[in-house]
Design a protein around this motif. Structure first.
Motif, PDB file in Angstrom:
ATOM      1  N   MET B 174     -38.170   5.061 -11.760  1.00  0.00           N
ATOM      2  CA  MET B 174     -39.160   4.336 -10.973  1.00  0.00           C
ATOM      3  C   MET B 174     -38.610   3.018 -10.466  1.00  0.00           C
ATOM      4  O   MET B 174     -38.896   2.597  -9.340  1.00  0.00           O
ATOM      5  CB  MET B 174     -40.410   4.084 -11.809  1.00  0.00           C
ATOM      6  N   SER B 175     -37.818   2.382 -11.306  1.00  0.00           N
ATOM      7  CA  SER B 175     -37.291   1.096 -10.874  1.00  0.00           C
ATOM      8  C   SER B 175     -36.427   1.270  -9.629  1.00  0.00           C
ATOM      9  O   SER B 175     -36.458   0.441  -8.720  1.00  0.00           O
ATOM     10  CB  SER B 175     -36.496   0.440 -12.002  1.00  0.00           C
ATOM     11  N   PHE B 176     -35.707   2.376  -9.555  1.00  0.00           N
ATOM     12  CA  PHE B 176     -34.892   2.598  -8.356  1.00  0.00           C
ATOM     13  C   PHE B 176     -35.761   2.943  -7.161  1.00  0.00           C
ATOM     14  O   PHE B 176     -35.492   2.512  -6.035  1.00  0.00           O
ATOM     15  CB  PHE B 176     -33.860   3.701  -8.601  1.00  0.00           C
ATOM     16  N   PHE B 178     -38.666   1.861  -6.644  1.00  0.00           N
ATOM     17  CA  PHE B 178     -39.202   0.569  -6.228  1.00  0.00           C
ATOM     18  C   PHE B 178     -38.153  -0.203  -5.448  1.00  0.00           C
ATOM     19  O   PHE B 178     -38.426  -0.813  -4.413  1.00  0.00           O
ATOM     20  CB  PHE B 178     -39.672  -0.202  -7.457  1.00  0.00           C
TER      21      PHE B 178
END
Lengths: 103, 477, 706
Positions: B174-176, B178
């Protein structure tokens, strides 16, 4: 330019976490690996929140990171409780020797 | 600062379940309250919540683009209440669960319920994470609650480790996502990603795959299915039944929400991806089930393969597919819950070996016949409802011209016949050699299983009401 | 909502409820309230259904003829693509008639069964099955579309199977049940193929296909223009449906199950295998007369098959000694008459014979059942005789029914059979008439043979049995008497024009079933002209022709009456007046041989054994050899192959993977067990496995989409 530094750091943390998870036998150490993975993603979120233009609120990344910290705490609580219960049953917490269930 | 409190008017059921969590966890400490009939109270709350969701209408986006209330979320929520209701009934009939811990158990169940409600109405990655975790954390604990089987602690430990690892992977992905798009809502995400699928950059696939990993863990799809057999085998049987139904359904609903706002090219790509996952999941589940000797483990693999079948409906990525999934889910719930309930009744202590069920038909004919209906329905044999469900799944897949998926699914249905019928063969044809045993279950159990079996026959012949119900499931309405 | 629309759905539902209650709780009910009350419960639901049917009928006939067709829509059912099958019932003069036959005779037979099944352990089971049968039969009759009709069609087949094998502990009975079931499946294949064909071709031209009879009627003309493999579609579809009818209604070559079906309890024979289920084929053709009317070749085929069935089964009936077997072959023969009527386009005559046959054959079967019970389950006529004195009601009822079946003037059979023979002569060919005419004489012969052997002459049973013979209780004989009375008088419903009547029955059916007034042979020539079912130019011609033929009609009628009386007298002579003459004739070698041939049913069963069963068994042999040699070979090869793969992967594990492990370090935890035992129970191996599979996925996707 500075973003790359954060990403490299978080990638290193993530890798360390995975390796820890896969190589340690002690349940607590494995959980530490999980914490590393979670923290890697938290770093990512904060870094991206600072450096990429956000479509939503400007603090999306930071808020997400706070949630991750919360989540890590909750997970640790639950996991440690289960580790304790398992310890009562088996008298050790070497996960690789927990092989009653298989097939 | 926006005042979000009025939003709560739109989601009364969420509020109710949230309050019930508080009551269950606090109530036990108050001496006067702890003596109240908690089961009745919980059932009452679930009924009220069911009616609240039934009364709702319209589509609303609440809490800064985080929650989407529409007919999709309402109907799925109603399903969850029904499943939890039957789980509560099963729990009160089971010997594996400590009845002193009813308050805590119901608290955990309502927490899971709230998590699932967040999952089906989520339209934001943060809400997704919160929902998934609200479901996961209590599940770990519930698996460990089996007082009859010490292995449940081992299963719970493995489950929590696997689960937290999957969560970690999902968050990293998810961080990527985002980072690539700068957005956390599903729409913003897919719009932002619109350029990447042509470039085909590995980071794009890495991010999406890791994110989907967390959801795959919830619906026990390949490759995040490994925890399923262990956790299902050692968990208390009502919890196994519950885990094989509700969180899986919530995960599927979340997946459909996640994919609901795809751009056309993306939807084709993701369709191929999901169909590969579906094929692998059903094949692996079925073939692994062939060799099982423990009936709970067998049903665990069976539920993996059913997740694969349900993913067929997701893979077509259109309204028809989503409706067929919803059409199949009540059928799946009925047959799965019925089968597990029958097993609870017939089991001798902690022994769930298939061989120990020899000649059961002579001891409990009505129960075994009802179980047979559930099993045949799971195998997809006409005239039972499972057949109709599978038929419609095949229909949407073939209309989308995904022939490979249809063929693999067809082969799998045939394979699955073997192990379901094997169980029945043991129960019906094999002669019993063990002495008479006492059945400790209550007669209500038989009524429960029969009331699962009767609709399966009924819907197998006349499925229009179910179809009408499913046709109401429309996103954003 | 009129009365009909409200009430008709209950007609099939009531027996179904009865069947469910008795099926699930019958054992307990019988144990707690006793046999008699269980029987009452079993009779209650068919009785109510009968009341509703008759009431609806009287409502129906008050309406104008063109308003007499009701479609009662209950709910949607199957709705996929073009297909839109609904739960709907069709109530019109034809189904009204069938409802009265099924529920009326059904109720009488239920009451009769209370006596017949007395002291049977599975009393409740019998009533449950027979109630279920009624429900399925009513569904078949009422169904508004082919799918519902098929549902009922299969339902009655199932119940027939269950009831033939009702005393399943005797393996012969179970075998007979299986035989009936299998022969019916052959027919059902035809029926369902017909449905598929109609659906296939309708769905190509229309957006919605409901397969309802009203819709098919409208589309029949359009569909008649389609063709399949250069044959007209409707001919093929009609042939398929007729194959279905052959199976259910026991026509050549699928008739052999019906005589064996007599293994079931006698009420079952009377209800299912004489009055109702076996006539389903006739009903189906009547229901879809519009389709058959456009398929003249099939109609011709039907008429010839029917005539042959009629004749051959009648001859077999002459040489049987089992009282029920005689009646069974008689049923097959009478069904032949009905199909003969259908085949020559005289649909209403066929339906009329269905009605009269239901009455007299049910009476005959129930009478024979009463005799059988009185003689302690002896069925051989050689051990009967002289029973009229002891069982007057049964005896006289059976004599009345025999008069009807032989076609004695003014009885029901006289009107219905003569109508058929006349239509066969006019619209078919004289050859068809001749076969039917001969068979009528044979019918009279074997029926009187049955009566004389059973009720007259000296008793041939042992003394002990004879002393215990007595008339059956009222609930057994009253239904027989009622049916016998009906058998005598029902004919007055349809007195033909030339006898001064009004053909009231034909008029009654005319809103739904219209006869073809022209010969099939002419139909073929003018098939391009058929734009209405009754070509207008033909009507005038046939009217004028009819005038000329009144003389002929009288002649044929008197001929057949004389002929049946003559053969009846032969039976009287041989089996009552002078049995010695019979014995002298039987001592001739040719007579013996002929008798043997007839009593062995032309060796048809043996023929089937050789022509069909033996080759199939041979195929089984080949298949099992194939299994043993080829499949096992493949399996062994696969095992061998798998072993090799395993060896290679072991080498892979040992060399390459271990190499990686040593090289990188972190793989060491799971590589040992990693690939070989995925579900090892060790959590870290599992996570490692999912990671690896996941990475594999990503790599695959990256390559797939770039």
């Amino acid at each position: 330019m500075i973003l790359d530094g954060y990403l490299v750091a978080s990638a290193a943390l993530f890798t360390l976490g995975v390796v820890l998870f896969l190589s340690k036998k002690n349940a607590i150490a494995i959980l530490m690996g999980v914490e590393l993975i979670l923290n890697a993603s938290a770093i990512n979120f904060v870094a991206f929140g600072k450096f990429t233009p956000s479509q939503g609120s400007p603090f999306d990344g930071q808020i997400f990171a706070i949630f991750i910290i919360l989540l890590a705490a909750a997970e640790a609580v639950v996991a440690l409780a289960i580790v304790l219960a398992a310890y009562k049953e088996y008298k050790h917490i070497m996960v690789d020797q927990y092989t009653k269930l298989r097939g | 600062m926006v005042n979000t409190l009025p939003y709560l008017n739109f989601i009364p059921a969420y509020v109710l379940i949230g309050i019930s969590i508080l009551i269950f966890f606090v109530g036990k400490a108050v001496p006067k309250i702890s003596r109240l009939p908690v089961t009745v109270f919980f059932i009452f709350i679930l009924c009220i919540a069911f009616m609240m969701e039934g009364a709702g209408s319209g589509s609303q986006v609440l809490f800064f683009n985080m929650i989407q209330i529409d007919s999709f979320s309402r109907l799925y929520n109603q399903l969850f209440f029904l499943v939890i209701l039957s789980t509560v009934l099963m729990m009160s009939n089971s010997e594996e669960i400590d009845s002193d811990l009813r308050w805590e158990n119901y608290g955990l169940l309502s927490t899971i319920c709230l998590g699932m409600m967040f999952m089906v109405s989520s339209k934001h990655l943060l809400m997704t994470v919160v929902g998934i975790e609200l479901v996961s954390l209590p599940s770990y604990l519930l698996v460990a609650m089996n007082k009859k089987n010490p292995a449940s602690k081992e299963a719970a430990l493995k489950y929590v480790l696997f689960g937290s690892f999957a969560t970690g992977i999902m968050l990293y992905g998810m961080s990527f996502l985002f980072g690539l798009t700068g957005s956390l809502t599903f729409e913003g995400l897919w719009n932002g990603l619109s350029g990447y699928h042509i470039l085909g950059s590995p980071i794009y696939f890495l991010a999406i795959f890791m994110t989907l990993g967390g959801i795959a863990f919830k619906i026990s799809a390949v490759p995040f299915h490994f925890w399923t057999p262990d956790a299902y085998q050692a968990a208390p049987t009502p919890i196994t039944a519950f885990l094989s139904c509700a969180p899986k359904v919530a995960g599927l609903a979340l997946l459909m929400r996640f994919f609901a706002v795809l751009l056309p090219e993306q939807s084709e790509q993701m369709g191929v991806f999901i169909s590969i996952v579906a094929m692998l999941t059903m094949t692996l589940g079925n073939f692994a089930a062939l060799k099982q000797t423990d009936i709970k483990r067998l049903l665990a693999y069976s539920s993996i393969s059913h997740a694969g079948f349900l993913l067929m409906g997701v893979a077509v990525m259109n309204d028809a597919g989503r409706q067929v999934v919803f059409f199949y889910i009540p059928i799946y719930l009925l047959m799965n819950l019925g089968a597990f309930m029958a097993i609870i009744y017939l089991s001798k202590g902690t022994n769930f070996q298939i061989d120990s069920y020899k000649g059961m038909i002579y001891k409990k004919p009505l129960l075994v016949v009802s179980l047979a209906v559930c099993m045949f329905s799971l195998a997809g044999i006409p005239p039972f409802a499972g057949f109709i469900g599978k038929l419609y799944l095949f229909k949407v897949v073939i209309e989308k011209e995904m022939f490979l998926l249809a063929i693999v699914a067809g082969i799998n249905s045939v394979v699955s016949l073997y192990y379901y019928v094997y169980v029945l063969k043991v129960m019906i044809i094999d002669k019993d050699i063990t002495p008479e045993i006492e059945f400790k279950g209550k007669p209500a159990t038989i009524a429960f299983v029969a009331s699962c079996a009767v609709p399966l026959v009924f819907f197998g012949i006349y499925w229009v009401p179910l179809l009408d119900w499913a046709s109401k499931v429309v996103l954003f309405q | 909502m009129s009365f009909i629309q409200t009430a008709i759905p209950f007609v099939p539902i009531l027996p179904l409820i009865g069947a469910l209650i008795l099926g699930f709780f019958g054992k307990r009910i019988q144990a707690s309230v006793g046999e008699f009350k269980t029987g009452i419960l079993g009779c209650l639901t068919p009785g109510l259904a009968a009341v509703i049917s008759f009431a609806s009928f009287f409502v129906l006939i008050t309406l104008e003829p063109e308003q007499r067709v009701f479609t009662i829509h209950l709910t949607d059912w199957i709705s996929v693509a073009e297909l839109d099958v609904q739960w709907a019932f069709r109530y019109d003069p034809l189904s009204a008639l069938m409802l009265m036959i099924v529920t009326g005779i059904g109720t009488l037979i239920h009451i009769y069964s209370m006596g017949y099944m007395h002291d049977d352990q599975s009393y409740w089971r019998f009533f449950s099955y027979i109630n279920l049968f009624l429900a399925a039969m009513l569904l078949l009759v009422l169904g508004d579309n082919l799918v519902i009709m098929f549902l009922g069609w299969e339902g009655v087949g199932l119940c027939s199977y269950l009831l033939i094998g009702f005393w399943f502990s005797d393996s012969d009975n179970a075998q007979a049940g299986k035989k009936a079931f299998l022969f019916n499946r052959v027919g059902d294949l035809g029926f369902i193929t017909g449905i598929f064909l109609l659906y296939l071709f309708s769905s190509q031209h229309y957006d919605i296909v409901t397969l309802s009879f009203g819709e098919l009627d409208q589309r029949a003309l359009f569909l008649s223009k389609s063709s399949l493999w250069d044959y007209p579609l409707l001919e093929i579809a009609a042939l398929c449906f007729f194959i279905g009818a052959m199976g259910k209604s026991a026509q050549i070559p699928l008739y052999v199950w019906l005589p064996d079906a007599m293994a079931g309890p006698t009420p079952v024979s009377a209800l299912i295998h004489a009055a109702t289920m076996v006539t389903a084929g006739v009903y189906m053709i009547g229901r879809m007369y519009f389709l058959f009317a456009l398929a003249p070749n099939v109609l011709m085929f039907v008429s010839w098959i029917a005539a042959l069935t009629c004749f051959f089964s009648a001859t077999i009936g002459m040489a049987q000694f089992d009282i029920k077997k005689v009646l069974a072959y008689s049923t097959v023969s009478q069904l032949g008459y009905m199909f003969l009527a259908m085949g020559v386009g005289a649909f209403s005559a066929g339906i009329f014979h269905l009605l009269t046959h239901a009455a007299f054959k049910a009476a005959l079967f129930m009478g024979s059942g009463s005799v059988i019970v009185a003689l302690h389950h002896k069925q051989d006529m050689r051990e009967m005789g002289g029973l009229l004195k002891k069982m007057p009601v049964t005896g006289w009822s059976m004599i009345a029914a025999t008069l009807a079946i032989m076609g004695f003037p003014l009885t029901s059979g006289f009107f219905s059979k003569d109508e058929i023979l006349w239509k066969a002569y006019m619209q078919g060919s004289p050859a068809l008439w001749l076969i039917g005419f001969t068979a009528a004489g044979i019918t009279s012969f074997y029926m009187w043979r049955l009566i004389f052997m059973t009720f007259f002459g000296e008793s041939r049973c042992d003394k002990h049995t004879w002393d215990h013979v007595k008339e059956q209780p009222k609930r057994t004989v009253v239904p027989i008497a009622i049916l016998a009375f009906l058998a005598l008088v029902l004919g007055f419903l349809n007195i033909p024009h030339f006898l001064g009547g009004h053909s009231g029955f034909t008029d009654y059916l005319s809103p739904v079933v219209q006869d073809l007034e022209i010969a099939p042979s002419k139909l073929i020539e003018t098939s391009s002209l058929i734009d209405t079912h009754v070509s207008s130019t033909m009507t005038d011609e046939s009217l004028s022709v009819e005038e000329d033929h009144t003389q002929l009609e009288w002649t044929l009628m008197i001929l057949s009456v004389l002929w049946t009386i003559f053969t009846g007298l032969i039976a009287f002579f041989f089996y009552y007046l002078s049995p010695k003459t019979r014995q002298i004739i039987m001592s001739f070698i040719w007579a013996k041989k002929l008798f043997q041939l007839l009593s062995d049913k032309y060796y048809i069963d043996e023929l089937y054994e050789i022509v069909i069963i033996t080759p199939i068994k041979a195929i089984f042999q080949i298949c099992s050899l194939h299994d043993q040699k080829v499949i096992d070979g493949i399996v062994n090869f696969a095992g061998f192959f798998g072993k090799w793969i395993a060896k290679i992967s072991a080498v892979f594990d040992n060399q390459i993977v271990d190499g990686c492990v040593n090289g990188t370090g972190w793989l060491s935890q799971f590589s040992g067990q990693g690939f070989s035992r995925l579900q090892s129970g060790k959590i870290q191996s599992l996570v490692g496995a999912s990671l690896l599979v996941g990475i594999g996925f990503i790599v695959l996707l990256v390559f797939y989409f770039i």
